[in-house]
Design a protein around this motif. Structure first.
Motif, PDB file in Angstrom:
ATOM      1  N   ARG A   4    -114.959  59.146  23.901  1.00 52.56           N
ATOM      2  CA  ARG A   4    -114.138  59.250  24.718  1.00 52.56           C
ATOM      3  C   ARG A   4    -114.443  60.346  25.604  1.00 52.56           C
ATOM      4  O   ARG A   4    -114.800  61.585  25.490  1.00 52.56           O
ATOM      5  CB  ARG A   4    -112.671  59.523  24.244  1.00 52.56           C
ATOM      6  CG  ARG A   4    -112.364  58.268  23.427  1.00 52.56           C
ATOM      7  CD  ARG A   4    -110.924  58.403  22.958  1.00 52.56           C
ATOM      8  NE  ARG A   4    -110.468  57.172  22.126  1.00 52.56           N
ATOM      9  CZ  ARG A   4    -109.558  56.365  22.659  1.00 52.56           C
ATOM     10  NH1 ARG A   4    -108.838  56.645  23.955  1.00 52.56           N
ATOM     11  NH2 ARG A   4    -109.124  55.287  22.234  1.00 52.56           N
ATOM     12  N   THR A   6    -113.260  62.210  29.500  1.00 50.48           N
ATOM     13  CA  THR A   6    -112.101  62.506  30.444  1.00 50.48           C
ATOM     14  C   THR A   6    -112.826  63.175  31.644  1.00 50.48           C
ATOM     15  O   THR A   6    -113.178  64.413  31.771  1.00 50.48           O
ATOM     16  CB  THR A   6    -111.171  63.543  29.947  1.00 50.48           C
ATOM     17  OG1 THR A   6    -110.609  63.129  28.687  1.00 50.48           O
ATOM     18  CG2 THR A   6    -109.811  63.444  31.159  1.00 50.48           C
ATOM     19  N   GLU A  14    -109.776  58.219  31.847  1.00 49.73           N
ATOM     20  CA  GLU A  14    -110.583  58.243  30.542  1.00 49.73           C
ATOM     21  C   GLU A  14    -111.495  57.251  30.866  1.00 49.73           C
ATOM     22  O   GLU A  14    -111.362  55.901  31.362  1.00 49.73           O
ATOM     23  CB  GLU A  14    -109.583  58.093  29.479  1.00 49.73           C
ATOM     24  CG  GLU A  14    -110.279  58.267  28.111  1.00 49.73           C
ATOM     25  CD  GLU A  14    -109.281  58.166  26.900  1.00 49.73           C
ATOM     26  OE1 GLU A  14    -109.538  58.887  25.945  1.00 49.73           O
ATOM     27  OE2 GLU A  14    -108.402  57.409  26.987  1.00 49.73           O
TER      28      GLU A  14
END
Length: 41
Positions: A4, A6, A14
């Motif tokens: 993940r 950001t 995201e």
């Protein structure tokens, strides 16, 4: 394996990246601007 990320300075909130044996299998971009999804021909 799921990664993940950001990002900053862009519309998306995201990025979710699925990787199997070193190969990207799927990318999901959460949020974003309409300009990211409009197909130009």
């Amino acid at each position: 394996m799921e990664y993940r990320f950001t990002p900053s300075g862009v519309c998306s909130k995201e990025m979710i990246i699925e990787v199997e044996e070193g190969i990207i299998k799927k990318i999901n971009i959460v949020g974003g601007c309409a300009g990211n999804t409009v197909r130009c021909e």
